[in-house]
Enzyme design. Structure first.
Site, PDB file in Angstrom:
ATOM      1  N   CYS A  39     -41.846   5.414  28.639  1.00  0.00           N
ATOM      2  CA  CYS A  39     -40.533   5.955  28.957  1.00  0.00           C
ATOM      3  C   CYS A  39     -40.231   5.641  30.418  1.00  0.00           C
ATOM      4  O   CYS A  39     -41.034   5.982  31.296  1.00  0.00           O
ATOM      5  CB  CYS A  39     -40.523   7.466  28.725  1.00  0.00           C
ATOM      6  SG  CYS A  39     -39.022   8.315  29.270  1.00  0.00           S
ATOM      7  N   ASN A  40     -39.110   5.007  30.674  1.00  0.00           N
ATOM      8  CA  ASN A  40     -38.735   4.693  32.055  1.00  0.00           C
ATOM      9  C   ASN A  40     -38.541   5.955  32.888  1.00  0.00           C
ATOM     10  O   ASN A  40     -38.978   6.032  34.042  1.00  0.00           O
ATOM     11  CB  ASN A  40     -37.445   3.872  32.057  1.00  0.00           C
ATOM     12  CG  ASN A  40     -37.650   2.467  31.546  1.00  0.00           C
ATOM     13  OD1 ASN A  40     -38.231   1.626  32.216  1.00  0.00           O
ATOM     14  ND2 ASN A  40     -37.175   2.190  30.341  1.00  0.00           N
ATOM     15  N   THR A  41     -37.885   6.943  32.309  1.00  0.00           N
ATOM     16  CA  THR A  41     -37.596   8.179  33.056  1.00  0.00           C
ATOM     17  C   THR A  41     -38.878   8.909  33.409  1.00  0.00           C
ATOM     18  O   THR A  41     -39.058   9.372  34.545  1.00  0.00           O
ATOM     19  CB  THR A  41     -36.674   9.088  32.231  1.00  0.00           C
ATOM     20  OG1 THR A  41     -35.471   8.376  31.912  1.00  0.00           O
ATOM     21  CG2 THR A  41     -36.313  10.344  33.002  1.00  0.00           C
TER      22      THR A  41
ATOM     23  N   CYS B 291     -34.059   1.267  28.424  1.00  0.00           N
ATOM     24  CA  CYS B 291     -34.566   2.501  27.811  1.00  0.00           C
ATOM     25  C   CYS B 291     -35.372   2.067  26.597  1.00  0.00           C
ATOM     26  O   CYS B 291     -34.950   1.163  25.854  1.00  0.00           O
ATOM     27  CB  CYS B 291     -33.410   3.408  27.395  1.00  0.00           C
ATOM     28  SG  CYS B 291     -33.886   4.825  26.353  1.00  0.00           S
TER      29      CYS B 291
ATOM     30  N   ASP C 291     -43.630   9.371  24.713  1.00  0.00           N
ATOM     31  CA  ASP C 291     -42.211   9.313  25.078  1.00  0.00           C
ATOM     32  C   ASP C 291     -41.607  10.642  24.657  1.00  0.00           C
ATOM     33  O   ASP C 291     -42.257  11.453  23.989  1.00  0.00           O
ATOM     34  CB  ASP C 291     -41.530   8.137  24.361  1.00  0.00           C
ATOM     35  CG  ASP C 291     -40.068   7.930  24.791  1.00  0.00           C
ATOM     36  OD1 ASP C 291     -39.691   8.398  25.878  1.00  0.00           O
ATOM     37  OD2 ASP C 291     -39.314   7.318  24.018  1.00  0.00           O
TER      38      ASP C 291
ATOM     39  N   HIS D 264     -35.734   3.321  23.795  1.00  0.00           N
ATOM     40  CA  HIS D 264     -35.035   3.465  22.522  1.00  0.00           C
ATOM     41  C   HIS D 264     -34.234   2.209  22.161  1.00  0.00           C
ATOM     42  O   HIS D 264     -34.119   1.861  20.981  1.00  0.00           O
ATOM     43  CB  HIS D 264     -34.059   4.652  22.580  1.00  0.00           C
ATOM     44  CG  HIS D 264     -34.693   5.992  22.505  1.00  0.00           C
ATOM     45  ND1 HIS D 264     -35.400   6.536  23.550  1.00  0.00           N
ATOM     46  CD2 HIS D 264     -34.720   6.913  21.511  1.00  0.00           C
ATOM     47  CE1 HIS D 264     -35.834   7.741  23.202  1.00  0.00           C
ATOM     48  NE2 HIS D 264     -35.438   7.997  21.958  1.00  0.00           N
TER      49      HIS D 264
END
Length: 279
Positions: free
Chosen positions: A90-92, A204, A26, A206
């Site tokens: 990580c989605n992004t 997210c 990530d 996080h």
């Protein structure tokens, strides 16, 4: 890239592949929420976690930037640490890069994330679902396609949460509390009545790290959903199908941490959230 520990897991040959670690990455500490779920589902596996802290957060970067960083980190994990599989925590990064990573390493199991919209549809009773995520995730083609496919099954309220991931990254408790309050107020009304949000997707990686703070803000009637458990189950499935599950007798309870920037915050966060030995 600087690392927190050296690794000797890049020994060539196929016979030792089940004993090699799973690489997880990530832009920072957020993927530790996924790593926690992975370790619970796969207690015999070894893990190498890479936080791209010198280039965080991905969620506020453009696709080209995230793709370039994801390629660099994946190469470090695969070629430098001999990872037998990758989890893009990580989605992004999943949205921007997973198709390229799979094309680069076609024989490597690679598991990515997507915001848990499908489980949210199954969980909601009011038919109204909130989604907290970064702007990068909400703007991605992958998310928009998923949202469009499910739009007829529930009403989704999408809320970009500028600054929340960065506050979590810094372990800035006052700003975490302030940002969580700001964005949960902005998204709308929570509750069990028609038209109220009764299911909240933490879109997210996080955000699950501060789910107690978010839960306190939205109330006990709201179900919080994230992607960690689903990713862990999928990782177990693909490793089993590829014959890459690590033998139980080889288990060790250690996570190796690496970072492109300082590892001090990463080490502290891992000890705090994972409660395990880190090297």
């Amino acid at each position: 890239m600087s690392t927190a520990a050296a690794s000797a897991d890049n020994t060539p040959g196929a016979a030792d592949r089940p004993s090699r670690p799973i690489g997880v990455f990530d832009s920072g500490v957020g993927g530790l929420s996924v790593l926690k779920a992975l370790r619970e589902a796969l207690p015999h596996e070894r893990f190498v976690y890479y936080a791209d802290t010198a280039h965080a957060p991905y969620g506020e970067r453009g696709d080209a930037y995230v793709l370039a960083r994801s390629q660099a980190v994946a190469r470090e994990l695969v070629e430098g640490h001999g990872a037998k599989a990758l989890v893009v925590a990580c989605n992004t990064a999943t949205a921007a890069a997973i198709h390229v990573l799979r094309a680069t390493w076609p024989d490597l199991p690679i598991v990515g994330l997507e915001p848990a919209l499908k489980p949210a549809v199954a969980a909601t009773r009011t038919g109204c679902i909130g989604v907290l995520a970064t702007r990068g995730t909400l703007a991605s083609r992958k998310f928009q396609a998923l949202h469009a496919a499910l739009a007829g099954q529930a009403r989704f309220v999408l809320q970009p949460c500028d600054g929340l991931a960065a506050a979590i990254e810094r372990l800035d408790t006052p700003e975490i509390v302030a940002a969580s309050a700001r964005w949960t107020v902005a998204i709308g009304r929570f509750g069990s009545e028609p038209g109220q949000i009764d299911t909240l997707v933490l879109g997210c990686t996080h955000y699950p790290l501060v789910s107690p703070q978010i839960a306190a803000l939205v109330g006990p009637q709201v179900t919080l959903i994230d992607s960690g458990e689903a990713v862990a189950r999928q990782t177990e499935r693909v490793l089993r199908a590829a014959g890459l599950l690590r033998p139980p007798q080889q288990a060790d309870d250690c996570v190796r941490l690496h970072a492109s920037g300082s590892t001090a915050t990463l080490r502290y966060a891992a000890r705090h959230w994972l409660g395990t030995a880190v090297v």
